[in-house]
Write an enzyme that holds these catalytic residues in place. Structure first.
Site, short mmCIF file in Angstrom:
data_model
loop_
_atom_site.label_atom_id
_atom_site.label_comp_id
_atom_site.label_asym_id
_atom_site.label_seq_id
_atom_site.Cartn_x
_atom_site.Cartn_y
_atom_site.Cartn_z
N SER A 1 39.85 37.71 27.76
CA SER A 1 40.20 36.32 27.53
C SER A 1 40.47 35.59 28.84
O SER A 1 40.31 34.37 28.92
CB SER A 1 41.44 36.23 26.63
OG SER A 1 42.53 36.91 27.22
N CYS B 1 40.41 43.91 26.47
CA CYS B 1 41.48 43.10 25.90
C CYS B 1 42.01 43.82 24.68
O CYS B 1 41.26 44.06 23.72
CB CYS B 1 40.95 41.72 25.52
SG CYS B 1 42.12 40.66 24.63
N CYS C 1 48.35 44.98 27.13
CA CYS C 1 47.54 43.79 27.40
C CYS C 1 47.04 43.96 28.81
O CYS C 1 47.82 44.29 29.71
CB CYS C 1 48.38 42.52 27.26
SG CYS C 1 47.52 41.01 27.80
#
Length: 272
Positions: free
Chosen positions: A20, A83, A197
């Site tokens: 992202s 991700c 993350c």
């Protein structure tokens, strides 16, 4: 070590590492160590950032659609969804839709359970990752008899992005994430924290200062790279290596991280 899912056979073409934002650079760095001659495209969906506050349906549709179009344009030998949020939600959908090996990443609960001495593990992730049943299954399978304390820390994504742009890191956001774990019942026993993350390892120094020296951090970048290398098996290497980045967001804004991208070997940026 990290739990990885992927298809079986790669064909000739670049490796596409998708995230992202810039968090996936942590995966890119390890992939370059494992495959120093590979051609790699780093794709940052800056226009869709952040994923962690979106619904599962929004994330699945966006990731599947983008990777479908990127696959048609770049003909990658392999796609890595670097991700955790996108992987835990959209990995199966993308694998069903595309005839290319897909490697995703999920929270590194298994190695954390093997490493902890106190039996208490902290997990920091986005809201979307933390609430996934996939995490429940990983905990049941690999952390039985351990205590896993979870905290959604979407506020860490912005400081990670800011750090990569040479901007000040919001220390209040760091402390908020740390307090979110330590304030839970049994939180003072945490000795291992899973960074669920790919943005979060960019803040390891800041998190380490806040947690103190007793805490060890685990992320999945090295394990992802090993899985990529095992699937590619030389198909993305050649006499001419190419490293470039593409963004779905504003190209001028993305150029703010050009010096950081250069440090990872990327000197060419395109708009997707």
């Amino acid at each position: 070590m990290v739990e990885i899912e992927g298809n079986n056979t790669a064909t000739n073409g670049p490796i596409l590492i998708f995230d992202s934002g810039v968090g996936g650079l942590t995966v890119l760095a390890e992939t370059r160590k494992a495959l120093p001659d590979a051609s790699i495209i780093f794709a940052a969906d800056q226009a869709g950032l952040p994923y962690g506050t979106k619904t599962e349906a929004e994330i699945a549709a966006r990731v599947a659609g983008l990777l479908g179009r990127m696959s048609e344009r770049y003909h990658p030998s392999l796609i890595c969804i670097a991700c955790n949020t996108a992987s835990t939600i959209a990995l199966d959908m993308v694998r069903d839709a595309l005839e290319v090996p897909i490697v995703g990443t999920v929270p590194a609960i298994k190695p954390a359970a093997a490493l902890t001495k106190t039996g208490t593990i902290g997990l920091l992730g986005t809201q979307a990752t933390i609430r996934q049943s996939y995490v429940d299954r990983l905990e049941a399978q690999f952390a039985r008899g351990k205590t896993l304390l979870r905290h959604a820390a979407p506020e860490l994504v912005a400081p990670a992005e800011a750090k990569m742009r040479g901007k000040p890191v919001d220390q209040a956001a760091i402390q908020s994430a740390v307090d979110g774990l330590l304030s839970q019942a049994g939180g003072d026993a945490i000795d291992t924290v899973v960074l669920a993350c790919t943005h979060f390892p960019l803040l390891t120094d800041e998190l380490s200062n806040a947690f103190g020296p007793k805490v060890t951090f685990i992320d999945g970048a090295a394990g992802i790279a090993r899985r990529i290398a095992s699937l590619v098996d030389g198909n993305s290497t050649g006499s001419v290596r190419s490293l470039r980045a593409v963004t779905t967001g504003d190209i001028d804004e993305f150029r703010q991280v050009s010096s950081v991208l250069s440090s990872y070997g990327i000197d060419h940026i395109d708009q997707f």
